[in-house]
Design a protein around this motif. Structure first.
Motif, PDB file in Angstrom:
ATOM      1  N   UNK A 105      49.327  24.861  89.142  1.00 63.67           N
ATOM      2  CA  UNK A 105      48.253  23.938  88.576  1.00 63.67           C
ATOM      3  C   UNK A 105      46.748  24.776  88.880  1.00 63.67           C
ATOM      4  N   UNK A 106      46.629  25.373  89.980  1.00 62.72           N
ATOM      5  CA  UNK A 106      45.341  25.834  90.549  1.00 62.72           C
ATOM      6  C   UNK A 106      44.867  26.835  89.255  1.00 62.72           C
ATOM      7  N   UNK A 107      45.645  27.363  88.437  1.00 60.05           N
ATOM      8  CA  UNK A 107      45.207  28.409  87.335  1.00 60.05           C
ATOM      9  C   UNK A 107      44.789  27.581  86.088  1.00 60.05           C
ATOM     10  N   UNK A 108      44.818  26.426  85.997  1.00 62.82           N
ATOM     11  CA  UNK A 108      44.734  25.456  84.709  1.00 62.82           C
ATOM     12  C   UNK A 108      43.179  25.153  84.526  1.00 62.82           C
ATOM     13  N   UNK A 109      42.528  25.056  83.248  1.00 59.00           N
ATOM     14  CA  UNK A 109      41.206  24.423  83.194  1.00 59.00           C
ATOM     15  C   UNK A 109      40.881  23.246  83.924  1.00 59.00           C
ATOM     16  N   UNK A 110      41.949  22.241  83.990  1.00 60.61           N
ATOM     17  CA  UNK A 110      41.475  20.968  84.254  1.00 60.61           C
ATOM     18  C   UNK A 110      41.242  20.963  85.887  1.00 60.61           C
ATOM     19  N   UNK A 146      36.873  29.428  81.707  1.00 61.04           N
ATOM     20  CA  UNK A 146      35.590  29.656  81.106  1.00 61.04           C
ATOM     21  C   UNK A 146      35.581  29.117  79.634  1.00 61.04           C
ATOM     22  N   UNK A 147      36.540  29.635  78.836  1.00 65.03           N
ATOM     23  CA  UNK A 147      36.797  29.126  77.583  1.00 65.03           C
ATOM     24  C   UNK A 147      36.734  27.803  77.249  1.00 65.03           C
ATOM     25  N   UNK A 148      37.769  27.195  78.065  1.00 66.09           N
ATOM     26  CA  UNK A 148      37.691  25.846  78.080  1.00 66.09           C
ATOM     27  C   UNK A 148      36.916  25.028  78.212  1.00 66.09           C
ATOM     28  N   UNK A 149      36.103  25.377  79.200  1.00 66.71           N
ATOM     29  CA  UNK A 149      34.725  24.525  79.536  1.00 66.71           C
ATOM     30  C   UNK A 149      33.311  25.213  78.713  1.00 66.71           C
ATOM     31  N   UNK A 150      33.854  25.993  77.782  1.00 70.34           N
ATOM     32  CA  UNK A 150      32.676  26.420  77.052  1.00 70.34           C
ATOM     33  C   UNK A 150      31.591  27.390  77.507  1.00 70.34           C
ATOM     34  N   UNK A 151      32.119  28.244  78.529  1.00 65.88           N
ATOM     35  CA  UNK A 151      30.945  28.950  79.163  1.00 65.88           C
ATOM     36  C   UNK A 151      31.272  30.534  78.973  1.00 65.88           C
ATOM     37  N   UNK A 152      32.466  30.592  78.383  1.00 64.27           N
ATOM     38  CA  UNK A 152      33.027  32.386  77.895  1.00 64.27           C
ATOM     39  C   UNK A 152      31.882  32.940  77.067  1.00 64.27           C
ATOM     40  N   UNK A 153      31.261  32.186  76.271  1.00 64.80           N
ATOM     41  CA  UNK A 153      30.125  32.640  75.164  1.00 64.80           C
ATOM     42  C   UNK A 153      29.206  33.439  76.020  1.00 64.80           C
ATOM     43  N   UNK A 154      28.726  32.984  77.173  1.00 62.36           N
ATOM     44  CA  UNK A 154      27.634  33.570  77.833  1.00 62.36           C
ATOM     45  C   UNK A 154      28.174  34.761  78.847  1.00 62.36           C
ATOM     46  N   UNK A 155      29.325  35.104  79.112  1.00 62.52           N
ATOM     47  CA  UNK A 155      29.946  36.036  79.784  1.00 62.52           C
ATOM     48  C   UNK A 155      30.061  37.562  79.130  1.00 62.52           C
ATOM     49  N   UNK A 156      29.445  38.410  79.344  1.00 68.83           N
ATOM     50  CA  UNK A 156      29.613  39.841  78.889  1.00 68.83           C
ATOM     51  C   UNK A 156      30.810  40.551  79.557  1.00 68.83           C
TER      52      UNK A 156
END
Length: 231
Positions: A105-110, A146-156
């Motif tokens: 569970x702790x590895x899931x986006x929710x 990060x992808x699920x919460x929309x932040x992946x696009x900002x990480x290089x």
């Protein structure tokens, strides 16, 4: 020296894990294990004291038979799982399936929430052409969070301890991040909540800025000063 890159810790810095009670309730519901509200609350409190929730509170006491695992927990995925499921098993639960399910569970986006200003700060850095890396002591792939919460696009770049078998505060992990972003350490700022682990970046010449490890609701703007530090 001008800051050309910012290195961020994950847990307690950009994201916060759910409470132990929410964590346990979610898994009880998933497995359809009956437990009264009172019993669930007591079990969650015991799991929190044991330090069984990755990203949550540290153990109040690490049993001797888990001490070696705990010290090296972020070096590999196997050590991470063994350490945290071992701590969880110190707490009696009504169904043995719960221990592995809690870890899963702790590895899931929710299970994670970004801090309220995380997107704003990461977007601001991107607009200024500042490179961003996530440098985390972790035993699993946090990119889907990060992808699920929309932040992946900002990480290089993601520099995760288990992928390099190096855990903070070892300066080598921060050096990997700087190399990935193509900057010298003196051009990078490390942002984190753990003075010992994240402070290791100073060992290679990075500037370091600390934020408070607080629940999401209690830290609405803790990351915003970072924008002022990069000019």
């Amino acid at each position: 020296m001008t800051v050309r890159a910012v290195l961020f810790d994950f847990s307690g810095t950009l994201f916060r894990v759910e409470s132990a009670e929410c964590w346990l309730r979610a898994v009880l519901a998933e497995l359809e294990v009956p437990l009264s509200a009172g019993e669930s609350a007591l079990a969650a409190e015991a799991l929190a004291r044991a330090g069984a929730l990755p990203g949550g509170a540290h153990p109040t006491h690490v049993p001797d038979h888990l001490a070696e695992l705990w010290a090296a927990r972020d070096r590999t995925a196997e050590l991470h799982r063994a350490a945290f499921t071992g701590l969880a098993r110190e707490v009696p639960l009504p169904d043995p399936r719960l221990y592995d399910a809690l870890y899963a569970r702790h590895m899931t986006p929710p299970a994670w929430r970004p801090y309220p200003d995380a997107a704003e700060v990461l977007a601001g850095l991107r607009e200024r052409g500042i490179g961003v890396a996530v440098v985390s002591n972790v035993g699993w792939d946090l990119r889907p969070v990060f992808r699920a919460h929309g932040l992946d696009a900002y990480v290089d770049a993601y520099v995760l301890s288990y992928e390099h078998e190096i855990q903070k505060p070892d300066p080598r992990l921060f050096a990997v991040a700087c190399d990935a972003l193509g900057v010298a350490p003196r051009e990078a700022l490390m942002v984190g909540d753990d003075r010992r682990a994240d402070g290791g970046a100073a060992g290679i010449g990075c500037a370091v800025h600390f934020v408070e490890h607080l629940p999401v609701e209690q830290r609405p703007a803790g990351l915003r000063p970072v924008l002022g530090l990069v000019g």
